[in-house]
Motif scaffolding. Structure first.
Motif, PDB file in Angstrom:
ATOM      1  N   ALA A  18       0.842  -1.196   0.000  1.00 18.59           N
ATOM      2  CA  ALA A  18       0.000   0.000   0.000  1.00 18.59           C
ATOM      3  C   ALA A  18       0.877   1.246   0.000  1.00 18.59           C
ATOM      4  CB  ALA A  18      -0.911   0.001   1.223  1.00 18.59           C
ATOM      5  N   PRO A  19       0.565   2.234  -0.835  1.00 17.31           N
ATOM      6  CA  PRO A  19       1.375   3.455  -0.878  1.00 17.31           C
ATOM      7  C   PRO A  19       1.359   4.187   0.456  1.00 17.31           C
ATOM      8  CG  PRO A  19      -0.676   3.737  -2.092  1.00 17.31           C
ATOM      9  CD  PRO A  19      -0.580   2.287  -1.753  1.00 17.31           C
ATOM     10  N   VAL A  20       2.455   4.850   0.754  1.00 16.45           N
ATOM     11  CA  VAL A  20       2.615   5.563   2.022  1.00 16.45           C
ATOM     12  C   VAL A  20       2.525   7.065   1.788  1.00 16.45           C
ATOM     13  CG1 VAL A  20       4.218   6.088   3.904  1.00 16.45           C
ATOM     14  CG2 VAL A  20       4.017   3.743   3.052  1.00 16.45           C
ATOM     15  N   ALA A  21       1.758   7.742   2.637  1.00 17.80           N
ATOM     16  CA  ALA A  21       1.715   9.205   2.649  1.00 17.80           C
ATOM     17  C   ALA A  21       2.507   9.673   3.861  1.00 17.80           C
ATOM     18  CB  ALA A  21       0.278   9.712   2.719  1.00 17.80           C
ATOM     19  N   ALA A  22       3.589  10.398   3.623  1.00 14.31           N
ATOM     20  CA  ALA A  22       4.466  10.861   4.702  1.00 14.31           C
ATOM     21  C   ALA A  22       3.894  12.131   5.317  1.00 14.31           C
ATOM     22  CB  ALA A  22       5.871  11.108   4.169  1.00 14.31           C
ATOM     23  N   HIS A  23       3.403  12.018   6.547  1.00 12.37           N
ATOM     24  CA  HIS A  23       2.793  13.150   7.243  1.00 12.37           C
ATOM     25  C   HIS A  23       3.862  13.939   7.992  1.00 12.37           C
ATOM     26  CE1 HIS A  23       1.206  14.773  11.111  1.00 12.37           C
ATOM     27  NE2 HIS A  23       0.281  15.274  10.324  1.00 12.37           N
ATOM     28  N   ILE A  24       3.934  15.237   7.732  1.00 11.40           N
ATOM     29  CA  ILE A  24       4.866  16.127   8.425  1.00 11.40           C
ATOM     30  C   ILE A  24       4.084  17.357   8.876  1.00 11.40           C
ATOM     31  CG2 ILE A  24       6.925  17.572   8.224  1.00 11.40           C
ATOM     32  CD1 ILE A  24       8.003  15.614   6.170  1.00 11.40           C
ATOM     33  N   LYS A  25       4.100  17.611  10.171  1.00 17.79           N
ATOM     34  CA  LYS A  25       3.373  18.765  10.711  1.00 17.79           C
ATOM     35  C   LYS A  25       4.322  19.939  10.887  1.00 17.79           C
ATOM     36  CE  LYS A  25       0.166  20.125  14.381  1.00 17.79           C
ATOM     37  NZ  LYS A  25      -0.611  19.675  15.549  1.00 17.79           N
ATOM     38  N   LEU A  26       3.917  21.083  10.357  1.00 18.59           N
ATOM     39  CA  LEU A  26       4.701  22.308  10.474  1.00 18.59           C
ATOM     40  C   LEU A  26       3.936  23.274  11.363  1.00 18.59           C
ATOM     41  CD1 LEU A  26       5.704  22.720   6.710  1.00 18.59           C
ATOM     42  CD2 LEU A  26       7.111  21.788   8.549  1.00 18.59           C
ATOM     43  N   PHE A  58      -7.083  10.385  -0.220  1.00 20.28           N
ATOM     44  CA  PHE A  58      -5.775  10.020  -0.764  1.00 20.28           C
ATOM     45  C   PHE A  58      -5.879   8.776  -1.643  1.00 20.28           C
ATOM     46  CE2 PHE A  58      -3.266  11.999   3.029  1.00 20.28           C
ATOM     47  CZ  PHE A  58      -3.658  13.254   2.597  1.00 20.28           C
ATOM     48  N   LYS A  59      -6.767   7.850  -1.267  1.00 17.95           N
ATOM     49  CA  LYS A  59      -6.912   6.606  -2.027  1.00 17.95           C
ATOM     50  C   LYS A  59      -7.328   6.889  -3.468  1.00 17.95           C
ATOM     51  CE  LYS A  59      -9.774   4.824   0.975  1.00 17.95           C
ATOM     52  NZ  LYS A  59     -10.695   3.870   1.651  1.00 17.95           N
ATOM     53  N   GLU A  60      -8.263   7.805  -3.618  1.00 24.80           N
ATOM     54  CA  GLU A  60      -8.734   8.140  -4.968  1.00 24.80           C
ATOM     55  C   GLU A  60      -7.648   8.863  -5.759  1.00 24.80           C
ATOM     56  OE1 GLU A  60     -12.297  10.727  -7.154  1.00 24.80           O
ATOM     57  OE2 GLU A  60     -12.302  10.436  -4.981  1.00 24.80           O
ATOM     58  N   THR A  61      -6.970   9.799  -5.110  1.00 25.85           N
ATOM     59  CA  THR A  61      -5.933  10.564  -5.803  1.00 25.85           C
ATOM     60  C   THR A  61      -4.766   9.683  -6.223  1.00 25.85           C
ATOM     61  OG1 THR A  61      -6.525  12.491  -4.460  1.00 25.85           O
ATOM     62  CG2 THR A  61      -4.436  12.582  -5.652  1.00 25.85           C
ATOM     63  N   LEU A  62      -4.369   8.759  -5.336  1.00 27.42           N
ATOM     64  CA  LEU A  62      -3.241   7.878  -5.622  1.00 27.42           C
ATOM     65  C   LEU A  62      -3.664   6.598  -6.336  1.00 27.42           C
ATOM     66  CD1 LEU A  62      -1.267   8.228  -2.256  1.00 27.42           C
ATOM     67  CD2 LEU A  62      -0.888   9.446  -4.403  1.00 27.42           C
ATOM     68  N   LYS A  63      -4.988   6.466  -6.573  1.00 31.84           N
ATOM     69  CA  LYS A  63      -5.533   5.305  -7.284  1.00 31.84           C
ATOM     70  C   LYS A  63      -5.101   4.000  -6.626  1.00 31.84           C
ATOM     71  CE  LYS A  63      -5.650   7.818 -11.657  1.00 31.84           C
ATOM     72  NZ  LYS A  63      -5.181   7.892 -13.067  1.00 31.84           N
ATOM     73  N   ALA A  64      -5.391   3.920  -5.327  1.00 24.43           N
ATOM     74  CA  ALA A  64      -5.024   2.739  -4.548  1.00 24.43           C
ATOM     75  C   ALA A  64      -6.203   2.321  -3.673  1.00 24.43           C
ATOM     76  CB  ALA A  64      -3.805   3.033  -3.676  1.00 24.43           C
ATOM     77  N   ASP A  65      -6.242   1.016  -3.339  1.00 22.64           N
ATOM     78  CA  ASP A  65      -7.310   0.512  -2.477  1.00 22.64           C
ATOM     79  C   ASP A  65      -7.147   1.004  -1.046  1.00 22.64           C
ATOM     80  OD1 ASP A  65      -8.435  -0.865  -4.595  1.00 22.64           O
ATOM     81  OD2 ASP A  65      -7.241  -2.667  -4.220  1.00 22.64           O
ATOM     82  N   GLY A  66      -5.921   1.280  -0.667  1.00 27.14           N
ATOM     83  CA  GLY A  66      -5.652   1.775   0.675  1.00 27.14           C
ATOM     84  C   GLY A  66      -4.358   2.557   0.703  1.00 27.14           C
ATOM     85  N   VAL A  67      -4.282   3.521   1.601  1.00 31.48           N
ATOM     86  CA  VAL A  67      -3.080   4.344   1.751  1.00 31.48           C
ATOM     87  C   VAL A  67      -2.681   4.339   3.220  1.00 31.48           C
ATOM     88  CG1 VAL A  67      -2.089   6.654   1.552  1.00 31.48           C
ATOM     89  CG2 VAL A  67      -3.650   5.820  -0.206  1.00 31.48           C
ATOM     90  N   THR A  68      -1.416   4.088   3.482  1.00 24.78           N
ATOM     91  CA  THR A  68      -0.893   4.113   4.845  1.00 24.78           C
ATOM     92  C   THR A  68      -0.337   5.499   5.143  1.00 24.78           C
ATOM     93  OG1 THR A  68      -0.299   1.770   4.738  1.00 24.78           O
ATOM     94  CG2 THR A  68       0.750   3.092   6.456  1.00 24.78           C
ATOM     95  N   ILE A  69      -0.929   6.177   6.120  1.00 24.43           N
ATOM     96  CA  ILE A  69      -0.442   7.498   6.517  1.00 24.43           C
ATOM     97  C   ILE A  69       0.535   7.322   7.671  1.00 24.43           C
ATOM     98  CG2 ILE A  69      -1.064   9.760   7.423  1.00 24.43           C
ATOM     99  CD1 ILE A  69      -3.785   9.451   6.096  1.00 24.43           C
ATOM    100  N   THR A  70       1.791   7.626   7.422  1.00 24.25           N
ATOM    101  CA  THR A  70       2.819   7.525   8.465  1.00 24.25           C
ATOM    102  C   THR A  70       2.896   8.852   9.193  1.00 24.25           C
ATOM    103  OG1 THR A  70       4.078   5.959   7.109  1.00 24.25           O
ATOM    104  CG2 THR A  70       5.232   6.996   8.948  1.00 24.25           C
TER     105      THR A  70
END
Length: 315
Positions: free
Chosen positions: A54-62, A277-289
């Motif tokens: 599953a694609p990973v979305a790298a979460h960074i808080k500023l 994110f799933k729709e944008t990345l065209k994936a069944d699931g996205v892992t948000i780290t």
């Protein structure tokens, strides 16, 4: 005497299974069970492989003051403190990580100057050059926070959000009247018409040369760092410089008004934003780290009376 020939009664069970057949059936059941158990690890591996893929979305808080002072890696409450360089390093790390397919910036009350804004913008641009997506989410923000968000592919705010885009300004304080009241006179040698550093102590208002100089600086920031940046980064909206100036003149904006003008892409709450994110990345699931790449130090159990000794021990 007549002889009686007796025959022992014969009882036949129609459903009776011979012992050998029973044993064969048991063996078959055991074999089938073993085959099923043997297949389980492979099924588990396939499921885990699918999850890992599953694609990973790298979460960074500023948020807060992005200072540049060195920080200690030994934090009292677990997560180590970060400085500005740490934030940049995490963005660069996400760009090189093959598992990461998107950058998820959560912008929340960032205090930064124009220089740091430019560095963060370049870091996000380098991330996007790898072909990966960048998303920005903000509850609301001032001009610099919004300009940082424009470096991403998509900007979203909640319904209660706002965009404080009102142009640039500067102010200068003058102290001559105060110094006169306490009997102090500033003795400063001025060399050149545009040298205005002494004016706050020797005058009560800006000189014409100083005003012209400051106005030129503000015009440059307005035209290039604000208007030009929005035109470039929001290219899909096909804004002209004059359109952006008109939008700024009519600011600030609530969430739906900002969406209508094209300053942001969607009005959506954070949970729904992450689901998209799933729709944008065209994936069944996205892992948000969450807090991708952030260094964590060992947490202390402050309920223990021995924790104080750990704090006092040399690292």
């Amino acid at each position: 005497m007549p002889s009686l020939t007796g025959c022992a009664p014969s009882l036949t069970l129609a459903n009776q299974t011979p012992l050998t057949e029973k044993r064969m059936s048991i063996r078959q059941y055991v074999a089938l069970a073993l085959m099923g158990l043997a297949a389980l690890p492979f099924t588990t591996v396939r499921v885990r492989a699918a999850e890992e893929a599953a694609p990973v979305a790298a979460h960074i808080k500023l948020s807060g003051d992005l200072n540049e002072a060195p920080v200690s890696s030994d934090s009292l409450f677990g997560a180590a403190a970060e400085n500005f360089k740490s934030k940049l390093d995490r963005i660069h790390k996400a760009a090189k990580d093959d598992a990461v397919k998107a950058l998820y910036l959560e912008i929340d009350g960032v205090s930064m100057g124009w220089g740091k804004l430019d560095e963060l913008t370049r870091a996000v641009a380098e991330f996007r050059k790898t072909g990966k997506k960048a998303f920005a989410y903000m509850e609301g923000g001032d001009a610099k926070e919004y300009l940082l968000a424009t470096s991403c592919d998509e900007i979203c705010v909640p319904e209660s959000g706002w965009i404080m885009l009102t142009g640039v300004r500067a102010e200068v304080s003058f102290y001559k009247d105060l110094l006169d009241k306490i009997g102090v006179k500033a003795d400063i040698l001025r060399m050149g018409e545009a040298k205005s550093a002494a004016e706050p102590y020797t005058q009560t208002k800006m000189s014409e040369a100083s005003h012209k100089q400051l106005e030129g600086v503000l015009d440059d920031f307005y035209e290039n760092s604000m208007v030009g940046r929005i035109v470039k980064n929001r290219g899909e909206k096909k804004f002209t410089a004059e359109q952006v100036k008109k939008i700024i003149d009519n600011g600030p904006y609530a969430a739906h008004a900002a969406e209508k003008t094209g300053l942001i892409d969607r009005v959506v709450y954070q949970k729904d934003f992450e689901e998209s994110f799933k729709e944008t990345l065209k994936a069944d699931g996205v892992t948000i780290t969450r807090n991708y790449g952030q260094t964590k130090s060992e947490e202390l159990d402050l309920s223990s009376p021995f924790a104080i000794f750990k704090l006092m021990s040399p690292s």
